[in-house]
Design a protein around this motif. Structure first.
Motif, PDB file in Angstrom:
ATOM      1  N   ALA A  14       0.839  -1.204   0.000  1.00  0.00           N
ATOM      2  CA  ALA A  14       0.000   0.000   0.000  1.00  0.00           C
ATOM      3  C   ALA A  14       0.870   1.248   0.000  1.00  0.00           C
ATOM      4  O   ALA A  14       2.043   1.224   0.406  1.00  0.00           O
ATOM      5  N   ASP A  15       0.280   2.356  -0.457  1.00  0.00           N
ATOM      6  CA  ASP A  15       1.010   3.620  -0.464  1.00  0.00           C
ATOM      7  C   ASP A  15       0.887   4.321   0.883  1.00  0.00           C
ATOM      8  O   ASP A  15       0.299   3.791   1.833  1.00  0.00           O
ATOM      9  N   ALA A  16       1.425   5.524   0.959  1.00  0.00           N
ATOM     10  CA  ALA A  16       1.444   6.265   2.226  1.00  0.00           C
ATOM     11  C   ALA A  16       0.049   6.635   2.709  1.00  0.00           C
ATOM     12  O   ALA A  16      -0.134   6.937   3.895  1.00  0.00           O
ATOM     13  N   ASP A  22      -0.259  -0.760  -7.456  1.00  0.00           N
ATOM     14  CA  ASP A  22      -0.374  -1.769  -8.507  1.00  0.00           C
ATOM     15  C   ASP A  22       0.340  -3.054  -8.091  1.00  0.00           C
ATOM     16  O   ASP A  22      -0.142  -4.161  -8.363  1.00  0.00           O
ATOM     17  N   ARG A  23       1.454  -2.900  -7.413  1.00  0.00           N
ATOM     18  CA  ARG A  23       2.186  -4.075  -6.914  1.00  0.00           C
ATOM     19  C   ARG A  23       1.342  -4.835  -5.898  1.00  0.00           C
ATOM     20  O   ARG A  23       1.294  -6.061  -5.917  1.00  0.00           O
ATOM     21  N   GLY A  24       0.651  -4.097  -5.036  1.00  0.00           N
ATOM     22  CA  GLY A  24      -0.198  -4.739  -4.039  1.00  0.00           C
ATOM     23  C   GLY A  24      -1.356  -5.497  -4.654  1.00  0.00           C
ATOM     24  O   GLY A  24      -1.738  -6.576  -4.178  1.00  0.00           O
ATOM     25  N   ARG A  25      -1.940  -4.946  -5.717  1.00  0.00           N
ATOM     26  CA  ARG A  25      -3.041  -5.643  -6.400  1.00  0.00           C
ATOM     27  C   ARG A  25      -2.549  -6.936  -7.046  1.00  0.00           C
ATOM     28  O   ARG A  25      -3.215  -7.966  -6.981  1.00  0.00           O
ATOM     29  N   GLU A  26      -1.369  -6.886  -7.645  1.00  0.00           N
ATOM     30  CA  GLU A  26      -0.823  -8.095  -8.250  1.00  0.00           C
ATOM     31  C   GLU A  26      -0.511  -9.147  -7.177  1.00  0.00           C
ATOM     32  O   GLU A  26      -0.757 -10.345  -7.365  1.00  0.00           O
ATOM     33  N   PRO A  49      -9.268   0.159   3.943  1.00  0.00           N
ATOM     34  CA  PRO A  49      -9.383  -0.020   2.484  1.00  0.00           C
ATOM     35  C   PRO A  49      -8.346  -0.952   1.885  1.00  0.00           C
ATOM     36  O   PRO A  49      -8.645  -1.720   0.970  1.00  0.00           O
ATOM     37  N   ARG A  50      -7.107  -0.919   2.358  1.00  0.00           N
ATOM     38  CA  ARG A  50      -6.080  -1.765   1.756  1.00  0.00           C
ATOM     39  C   ARG A  50      -6.365  -3.250   1.957  1.00  0.00           C
ATOM     40  O   ARG A  50      -5.993  -4.078   1.113  1.00  0.00           O
ATOM     41  N   ALA A  51      -7.041  -3.589   3.061  1.00  0.00           N
ATOM     42  CA  ALA A  51      -7.411  -4.984   3.296  1.00  0.00           C
ATOM     43  C   ALA A  51      -8.663  -5.361   2.519  1.00  0.00           C
ATOM     44  O   ALA A  51      -8.747  -6.446   1.931  1.00  0.00           O
ATOM     45  N   ALA A  52      -9.645  -4.454   2.502  1.00  0.00           N
ATOM     46  CA  ALA A  52     -10.879  -4.722   1.757  1.00  0.00           C
ATOM     47  C   ALA A  52     -10.582  -4.881   0.268  1.00  0.00           C
ATOM     48  O   ALA A  52     -11.098  -5.799  -0.393  1.00  0.00           O
ATOM     49  N   ASP A  53      -9.749  -4.007  -0.292  1.00  0.00           N
ATOM     50  CA  ASP A  53      -9.417  -4.083  -1.712  1.00  0.00           C
ATOM     51  C   ASP A  53      -8.616  -5.337  -2.030  1.00  0.00           C
ATOM     52  O   ASP A  53      -8.802  -5.954  -3.083  1.00  0.00           O
ATOM     53  N   SER A  54      -7.716  -5.742  -1.131  1.00  0.00           N
ATOM     54  CA  SER A  54      -6.968  -6.984  -1.336  1.00  0.00           C
ATOM     55  C   SER A  54      -7.917  -8.178  -1.397  1.00  0.00           C
ATOM     56  O   SER A  54      -7.745  -9.081  -2.227  1.00  0.00           O
ATOM     57  N   SER A  55      -8.926  -8.181  -0.539  1.00  0.00           N
ATOM     58  CA  SER A  55      -9.894  -9.284  -0.517  1.00  0.00           C
ATOM     59  C   SER A  55     -10.639  -9.391  -1.833  1.00  0.00           C
ATOM     60  O   SER A  55     -10.842 -10.494  -2.359  1.00  0.00           O
ATOM     61  N   LEU A 194       8.277  -9.330  -5.962  1.00  0.00           N
ATOM     62  CA  LEU A 194       7.097  -8.987  -5.161  1.00  0.00           C
ATOM     63  C   LEU A 194       7.193  -9.518  -3.733  1.00  0.00           C
ATOM     64  O   LEU A 194       6.261  -9.347  -2.948  1.00  0.00           O
ATOM     65  N   GLN A 195       8.302 -10.149  -3.402  1.00  0.00           N
ATOM     66  CA  GLN A 195       8.478 -10.681  -2.055  1.00  0.00           C
ATOM     67  C   GLN A 195       9.076  -9.642  -1.116  1.00  0.00           C
ATOM     68  O   GLN A 195       9.696  -8.674  -1.544  1.00  0.00           O
ATOM     69  N   TRP A 196       8.839  -9.852   0.181  1.00  0.00           N
ATOM     70  CA  TRP A 196       9.439  -9.078   1.260  1.00  0.00           C
ATOM     71  C   TRP A 196       9.002  -7.625   1.313  1.00  0.00           C
ATOM     72  O   TRP A 196       9.601  -6.820   2.019  1.00  0.00           O
TER      73      TRP A 196
END
Length: 205
Positions: A14-16, A22-26, A49-55, A194-196
């Motif tokens: 996620a961003d600040a 985009d990396r998080g969505r992938e 939002p970052r958790a809801a969108d990931s789901s 995309l790791q770490w």
């Protein structure tokens, strides 16, 4: 008696402002692909939002019809503020001046988290005869607390357990048996670039 399988992951990068990159969505989509062959019944996510969108992203690669719901217990929070004697020196500045009201509120959320997800009982009846597979999309601290709880470790031992973005932790709960940690912070579904993420930028294996 059925087994409760929890597939637990931190949200994507996620961003600040707390929004998925985009990396998080992938990352979330790749996690969805990894879980796609499993009979997932529900995806529970933090209200953020970052958790809801990931789901939503990972659900695309499941059946697309899996129940996706918000669980307030999965919110980002400090589950336990250690006493001065329990606090590692490196963590002293983090907890210095931490208000008792904040500590009590975090402890209450942590109790709700383990009461809902740290047990083999999960519905109004309390048990089911068939296996249940659920995904939890949350944050590093709640994951650390659930792992600590499964190990029956002292409360301060949530410190030092960190999770990369969309890394997979799996815990099994069976009635009348201790929980089993199948894996922790597994990034096998992510390519090296995309790791770490979510950890300090230092050399990693």
């Amino acid at each position: 008696m059925g087994t409760r399988y929890l597939y637990i992951a931190r949200h994507g990068d996620a961003d600040a402002f707390g929004n998925l990159t985009d990396r998080g969505r992938e990352q979330a989509r790749l996690l969805g692909r990894r879980l796609a062959h499993l009979p997932i019944e529900a995806i529970w996510h933090s209200p953020l939002p970052r958790a809801a969108d990931s789901s939503r992203e990972l659900n695309i690669f499941l059946t697309g019809k899996v129940t996706v719901g918000e669980a307030p217990e999965l919110i980002d929070h400090v589950p336990y503020v250690p006493t001065p004697a329990e606090t590692p020196p490196a963590w002293v500045p983090f907890f210095d001046g931490y208000a008792s009201e904040e500590a009590d509120a975090g402890c209450a959320i942590a109790d709700s988290l383990t009461a809902r997800f740290g047990t083999a009982s999960f519905d109004a009846i309390g048990t089911r005869d068939d296996d249940v597979h659920e995904v939890l999309i949350t944050h590093a601290y709640p994951i650390a607390w659930l792992v600590r709880d499964a190990l029956d470790a002292p409360p301060q031992r949530w410190l030092g357990l960190n999770s990369a973005n969309t890394a997979l932790t799996v815990i099994e709960h069976r009635l009348q048996l201790p929980p089993t940690i199948i894996m922790f912070n597994d990034m096998g579904h992510l390519p090296p670039q995309l790791q770490w993420t979510g950890f300090p930028d230092v050399p990693r294996p």
